[in-house]
Design an enzyme around this catalytic site. Structure first.
Site, PDB file in Angstrom:
ATOM      1  N   GLU A  92      -5.138  -5.035  10.809  1.00  0.00           N
ATOM      2  CA  GLU A  92      -4.156  -3.957  10.959  1.00  0.00           C
ATOM      3  C   GLU A  92      -4.440  -3.194  12.244  1.00  0.00           C
ATOM      4  OE1 GLU A  92      -2.084  -2.551   7.046  1.00  0.00           O
ATOM      5  OE2 GLU A  92      -3.746  -1.256   7.553  1.00  0.00           O
ATOM      6  N   GLY A 133       2.440   2.266  10.777  1.00  0.00           N
ATOM      7  CA  GLY A 133       3.394   3.361  10.613  1.00  0.00           C
ATOM      8  C   GLY A 133       4.130   3.764  11.883  1.00  0.00           C
ATOM      9  N   GLU A 151      -6.631   4.686   8.228  1.00  0.00           N
ATOM     10  CA  GLU A 151      -6.435   6.108   7.893  1.00  0.00           C
ATOM     11  C   GLU A 151      -7.695   6.696   7.259  1.00  0.00           C
ATOM     12  OE1 GLU A 151      -2.838   5.560   5.645  1.00  0.00           O
ATOM     13  OE2 GLU A 151      -1.800   4.970   7.481  1.00  0.00           O
ATOM     14  N   SER A 183       3.624  -2.020  10.341  1.00  0.00           N
ATOM     15  CA  SER A 183       5.070  -2.007  10.601  1.00  0.00           C
ATOM     16  C   SER A 183       5.788  -3.294  10.198  1.00  0.00           C
ATOM     17  CB  SER A 183       5.348  -1.661  12.069  1.00  0.00           C
ATOM     18  OG  SER A 183       4.922  -0.341  12.333  1.00  0.00           O
ATOM     19  N   HIS A 191      -9.488   1.026   5.523  1.00  0.00           N
ATOM     20  CA  HIS A 191      -8.170   1.298   6.121  1.00  0.00           C
ATOM     21  C   HIS A 191      -8.323   2.267   7.288  1.00  0.00           C
ATOM     22  CE1 HIS A 191      -4.030   2.529   6.600  1.00  0.00           C
ATOM     23  NE2 HIS A 191      -3.695   1.452   5.926  1.00  0.00           N
ATOM     24  N   ASN A 214       0.865  -1.185   0.000  1.00  0.00           N
ATOM     25  CA  ASN A 214       0.000   0.000   0.000  1.00  0.00           C
ATOM     26  C   ASN A 214       0.904   1.238   0.000  1.00  0.00           C
ATOM     27  OD1 ASN A 214      -1.757   2.089   0.519  1.00  0.00           O
ATOM     28  ND2 ASN A 214      -2.351   1.392   2.568  1.00  0.00           N
ATOM     29  N   LYS A 220       0.030   4.295   0.012  1.00  0.00           N
ATOM     30  CA  LYS A 220      -0.579   5.474   0.638  1.00  0.00           C
ATOM     31  C   LYS A 220      -0.358   6.675  -0.296  1.00  0.00           C
ATOM     32  CE  LYS A 220       0.040   3.209   4.999  1.00  0.00           C
ATOM     33  NZ  LYS A 220       0.169   3.277   6.442  1.00  0.00           N
TER      34      LYS A 220
HETATM   35  P1  13P Z   1       3.102   0.420   7.610  1.00  0.00           P
HETATM   36  O1  13P Z   1       3.617  -0.866   7.022  1.00  0.00           O
HETATM   37  O2  13P Z   1       3.819   1.616   7.112  1.00  0.00           O
HETATM   38  O3  13P Z   1       3.014   0.330   9.096  1.00  0.00           O
HETATM   39  O4  13P Z   1       1.610   0.600   7.095  1.00  0.00           O
HETATM   40  C1  13P Z   1       0.724  -0.464   7.178  1.00  0.00           C
HETATM   41  C2  13P Z   1      -0.468  -0.124   6.404  1.00  0.00           C
HETATM   42  O5  13P Z   1      -1.236   0.740   6.780  1.00  0.00           O
HETATM   43  C3  13P Z   1      -0.696  -0.834   5.163  1.00  0.00           C
HETATM   44  O6  13P Z   1      -1.998  -0.620   4.718  1.00  0.00           O
END
Ligand code: 13P
Length: 247
Positions: free
Chosen positions: A165, A171, A95, A211, A93, A8, A10
């Site tokens: 997640e 992150g 976010e 992560s 997600h 992903n 982002k």
């Molecule tokens: P990270 O791997 O940067 O923690 O992000 C995970 C994520 O949100 C994937 O959709």
């Protein structure tokens, strides 16, 4: 065993940079036995179509609007991304839930629209730190599943991947323990059995995200059907190593 490795992006990279990424990933993964998916921003999907078609790498979007078409300025529909050759979309997600206030109800509508348009869905669920500290993570994720899967038929689950997640792991560099990942995945399987059947529960693909890095992926992939990777997928060499590994 074959695993599902999803990247992903982002809101990172430019379409012009993605061309090199896509060509490199396609070359480096040509012998992989795993399923590989990258989800760059909408603006990169044309590039993905041009440079990933015919490779082992499938691609997807990071969002769609819940409506089929119409007066929704600035939004992108499921049929648009499907028309560009995308096979997946990430929905729910954390976010999108926190920063864009998407509710389980909206996510449920998006899942239905995506499936109706022939897209596979990577459906994200996961608790925040307070919920985990209060030992309410299982109940919270169970409720999210019940709500976002409302009205989805068992035969449609073939096109649904669940991504666990935990918000506090996204992150942050803090990964859930293997024990927590395994116990949440088995809770999710149990809930799919409650909602559908033992067969559906056995068949459904459940990945972990939060992560995951080139340093820690091996143990995590071994405990799940795959991984959803954010930051660490931006380095094409690292991501290709994870995609190519034998599990
Ligand atoms: P990270 O791997 O940067 O923690 O992000 C995970 C994520 O949100 C994937 O959709």
């Amino acid at each position: 065993m074959k695993k599902l490795i999803i990247g992903n992006f982002k809101m990172n990279t430019k379409p012009s940079e993605f061309k090199h990424y896509a060509m490199t990933l396609a070359t480096k993964t040509k012998d992989t036995k795993n399923d590989v998916v990258v989800c760059p921003p909408f603006t990169h999907l044309y590039v993905a179509k041009e440079f990933l078609t015919g490779s082992k790498v499938e691609f997807g979007a990071q969002n769609i609007n819940e409506n089929e078409s119409g007066a929704y300025t600035g939004e992108v529909s499921a049929s648009m991304v499907k028309d560009l050759g995308a096979s997946y979309v990430i929905l729910g997600h954390s976010e999108r839930r926190s920063k864009f206030k998407e509710s389980d109800r909206t996510i449920n509508k998006k899942v239905k629209t995506a499936l109706a348009n022939g897209l596979k869905v990577v459906l994200c669920v996961g608790e925040n730190l307070v919920t985990r500290t209060n030992k309410e993570a299982s109940a919270f994720v169970k409720k999210q599943l019940d709500d976002v899967l409302k009205g989805i038929y068992e035969n449609e689950l073939d096109s649904v991947v669940i991504a666990y997640e935990p918000i506090w792991a996204v992150g942050t560099g803090k990964v859930a323990t293997i024990k927590d990942i395994q116990s949440m995945i088995s809770m999710i399987r149990k809930e799919i059995e409650n909602l559908y059947s033992a067969k559906a529960s056995e068949k459904i693909t459940i990945v972990y995200g939060g992560s995951v890095t080139i340093q820690n992926y091996k143990k995590i992939v071994a405990s799940a059907d795959g991984v959803l990777i954010g930051g660490a997928c931006l380095n094409v060499d690292d991501f290709a190593i994870i995609c190519r590994d034998n599990y």
